[in-house]
Write an enzyme that holds these catalytic residues in place. Structure first.
Site, PDB file in Angstrom:
ATOM      1  N   LYS A  47       0.807  -1.218   0.000  1.00 58.62           N
ATOM      2  CA  LYS A  47       0.000   0.000   0.000  1.00 58.62           C
ATOM      3  C   LYS A  47       0.842   1.270   0.000  1.00 58.62           C
ATOM      4  O   LYS A  47       0.323   2.354  -0.238  1.00 58.62           O
ATOM      5  CB  LYS A  47      -0.991  -0.006   1.172  1.00 58.62           C
ATOM      6  CG  LYS A  47      -1.925  -1.187   1.219  1.00 58.62           C
ATOM      7  CD  LYS A  47      -2.748  -1.435  -0.034  1.00 58.62           C
ATOM      8  CE  LYS A  47      -3.778  -0.391  -0.290  1.00 58.62           C
ATOM      9  NZ  LYS A  47      -4.888  -0.903  -1.140  1.00 58.62           N
TER      10      LYS A  47
HETATM   11  N1  PMP Z   1      -3.109  -7.678   1.964  1.00 55.54           N
HETATM   12  C1  PMP Z   1      -3.045  -6.748   2.903  1.00 55.54           C
HETATM   13  C2  PMP Z   1      -2.358  -7.076   4.179  1.00 55.54           C
HETATM   14  C3  PMP Z   1      -3.630  -5.487   2.716  1.00 55.54           C
HETATM   15  O1  PMP Z   1      -3.565  -4.552   3.680  1.00 55.54           O
HETATM   16  C4  PMP Z   1      -4.315  -5.234   1.509  1.00 55.54           C
HETATM   17  C5  PMP Z   1      -4.977  -3.910   1.299  1.00 55.54           C
HETATM   18  N2  PMP Z   1      -6.298  -3.898   1.786  1.00 55.54           N
HETATM   19  C6  PMP Z   1      -4.364  -6.260   0.551  1.00 55.54           C
HETATM   20  C7  PMP Z   1      -3.744  -7.461   0.805  1.00 55.54           C
HETATM   21  C8  PMP Z   1      -5.141  -6.142  -0.720  1.00 55.54           C
HETATM   22  O2  PMP Z   1      -4.638  -5.235  -1.623  1.00 55.54           O
HETATM   23  P1  PMP Z   1      -5.634  -4.402  -2.509  1.00 55.54           P
HETATM   24  O3  PMP Z   1      -6.281  -3.390  -1.583  1.00 55.54           O
HETATM   25  O4  PMP Z   1      -4.794  -3.756  -3.548  1.00 55.54           O
HETATM   26  O5  PMP Z   1      -6.666  -5.322  -3.072  1.00 55.54           O
END
Ligand code: PMP
Length: 356
Positions: A47
């Protein structure tokens, strides 16, 4: 001086891609699996990329002014990235976070100087005090505040389309058959997936959701696939899934969605620590689980890429704590005899790009 960065946000991206083998068992049949290690970003998660992209664009467009306030709802990782951006760009950061978020993430956010608004993660999404609504309401009350809205702002996806996707293409020299990625906001798997498919439409994109999330049912309805998703409800895995449909997931990019259970994701994360020396979180375990699920369907020599979003140091008190797991009725290790190994390859291998 050489290779010196001006601030820590310049260290975002360009993450390593590493072969994984030990955690996949025997019978790989020449299949190669690589993981992009997003937990090696400066704040320990994928992120960071999105935080930098959204904040720098907001500053460039004037949506955010120096000294301004950034307000976002986050499972923790986006807020850490936003904290880095706030500090390096002279801004303030406030984050709406669920009470249920791991202790380590809350401690990190406080250490980084983020102002935390804790909400009850059990409130229904339409409730004004819920995780899904609160940040928008707070931002509306604060003149000049910037609400990145990572769940609905497609710039989230664009960031991965412009950075993570091209990095994967370069690192694999364009030889990739399947991409497996977890879906939280959907930014990563949609942005990477769209980029890869534009380069080669035969690449299959598989999104890993969590049991209890509403995404899988929605995908089944849209694609006409059989709906074998678990009923909507609570889950422990942080970072994946949602309790309502949001705008970032690009369901047309996914060839297939899989739903992991909390226990399978946690066990796989623990195996990654011991078998690959990759100390990663539960969503990385979910990604590994997804890879293991599809291995038996792949042809000899296929190449799979997945992505490990965040660091396991964030979950030492939860996923890596035996008492925490047992207290929730979850196993701490797989019984070796029942250890899921990839089944032998299907007699008629499914070629990449085949529809499900
Ligand atoms: N894994 C973790 C630990 C996350 O914090 C996130 C973000 N919500 C994700 C996966 C998923 O990524 P995305 O938001 O890009 O779908």
């Amino acid at each position: 001086m050489a290779d010196v960065l001006e601030d820590v946000s310049e260290a975002i991206g360009g993450t390593p891609m590493v072969r994984i083998r030990r955690s996949l068992g025997t019978g790989l049949n020449g299949i190669e699996v690589f993981a992009k290690l997003e937990y090696l970003n400066p704040m320990g998660s994928v992120k960071d990329r999105v935080a930098r992209y959204l904040v720098d664009r907001a500053l460039a467009s004037g949506a955010l002014s120096p000294g301004g306030l950034v307000i976002e709802a986050s499972s923790g990782n986006t807020a850490m990235g936003l904290a880095m951006m706030a500090t390096t760009r002279g801004l303030r950061c406030r984050a709406v976070v669920r009470h249920q978020t791991s202790r380590e993430k809350l401690d990190c956010l406080r250490a980084l100087g983020v102002e935390l608004i804790l909400v009850d993660g059990d409130l229904p999404p339409e409730h004004p005090e819920s995780y899904n609504r609160k940040a928008r309401g707070l931002a509306a009350e604060e003149p000049g505040a910037f609400f990145p809205d990572q769940h609905n702002n497609r710039d989230n996806n664009r960031c991965h389309y412009e950075t993570t996707g091209p990095e994967i293409w370069r690192q694999t020299e364009g030889r990739i058959d399947v991409f497996v990625g977890g879906i939280g906001t959907g930014g990563t798997v949609s942005g990477v997936g769209r980029y890869l498919k534009e380069r080669n439409p035969d690449i299959r994109v598989i999104a890993v959701d969590v049991e209890g999330s509403v995404f899988s049912r929605h995908f089944a309805v849209l694609s006409g696939a059989e709906d074998d998703s678990a009923p909507p409800g609570g889950y422990l895995l942080e970072g994946l899934g949602d309790e309502e449909i949001i705008s970032c997931p690009e369901f047309d990019v996914f060839d297939r969605m899989l739903q992991v259970s909390d226990e399978e994701a946690f066990l796989a994360a623990r195996e990654l620590a011991r078998e690959e020396a990759m100390l990663v979180g539960g969503s990385s375990g979910a990604a590994l689980w997804g890879v293991r699920r599809i291995l038996p369907e792949l042809h000899r020599g296929a190449r799979v890429v997945t992505l490990f979003p965040d660091s396991g140091t964030r979950y030492l008190s939860t996923i890596f704590n035996d008492d925490w797991l047992r207290g929730r009725g979850l196993r701490t290790a797989r019984d070796q005899s029942s250890r899921r190994r990839p089944d032998p390859p299907a007699r008629r291998p499914v070629s990449p790009g085949a529809s499900q």
